[in-house]
Structure formats: C-alpha cells, structure tokens
Motif scaffolding. Structure first.
Motif: not given
Length: 118
Positions: A13-15, A23-37
């Motif tokens: 949803h955030l993507l 980085r912002e999505i990672a802090s919201i969800v609580g995972v590492h930024p590389s996971t979001i990538c």
C-alpha cells in the motif's frame, strides 16, 4: 524473522501511494530498508524509481511564465529572464539555472543574423 502478510500488505500500500521513501516505509512497518527494496523489485517491478536529488529551484509554472516572456519579446536573454524570475519568486535564480531549465524545456539559443547594409 519473516515479514507477516499484514506487513507485506502495508508495504504494498505504501509503495503504491508513492509518497514515502524506502527508509520511511521501513520505519513505519518495522523492517529493514533493504527488505522494502527487495519487495518492490519482486512484487512491483514497474513502479517508477524515485527521482532523488535536490528539488528544482524553478517550477513548471515559472518555466511557462519564462517561455511566455521570451516568446512575447519582453526579455531577450537568460540573464534578463533570471532577474525577472528572481523578482517574482523572491528568491535569487542564476542565469545558468534558467538556461538549463530552458534547454530541458526544448528551447535553445539562436544567434541573430545581421542584416546587410544597403
């Protein structure tokens, strides 16, 4: 620790909203930024990449106004246009910045041909 389906749905949803960086999505969800990538590359490969960099000093509106000033003949040079835009923006704009934006907008400098004396 694996990502939960609820976290994955929130990341999608955030993507899709395109309002947040990894980085912002990672802090919201609580995972590492590389996971979001990795999730974006795997599940949303066609999403456009973030532009990055410094925000443009001149907006599209400024450039439309500048092109109108040039085509109407009120200003002749990028230096004159920079002075005019600095007055309207209340922020100094260099002539080089104006030239760069005009080139990006498809305009280019043309030397005026001298008329022959009769």
């Amino acid at each position: 620790m694996p990502i939960t389906p609820a976290q994955l749905a929130q990341v999608h949803h955030l993507l899709d909203s395109r309002n947040h960086s990894h980085r912002e999505i990672a802090s919201i969800v609580g995972v590492h930024p590389s996971t979001i990538c990795r999730i974006q590359h795997r599940d949303r490969p066609l999403l456009p990449k973030h532009g990055g960099g410094r925000p443009a000093k001149l907006t599209e509106r400024d450039m439309r106004y500048g092109k109108r000033l040039i085509t109407s003949g009120k200003v002749d040079t990028a230096t004159q246009l920079a002075k005019e835009l600095s007055k309207t923006n209340k922020e100094s704009v260099s002539a080089a910045t104006v030239r760069r934006h005009l080139r990006k907008a498809g305009m280019r400098a043309v030397a005026v041909k001298k008329k022959q004396a009769a």
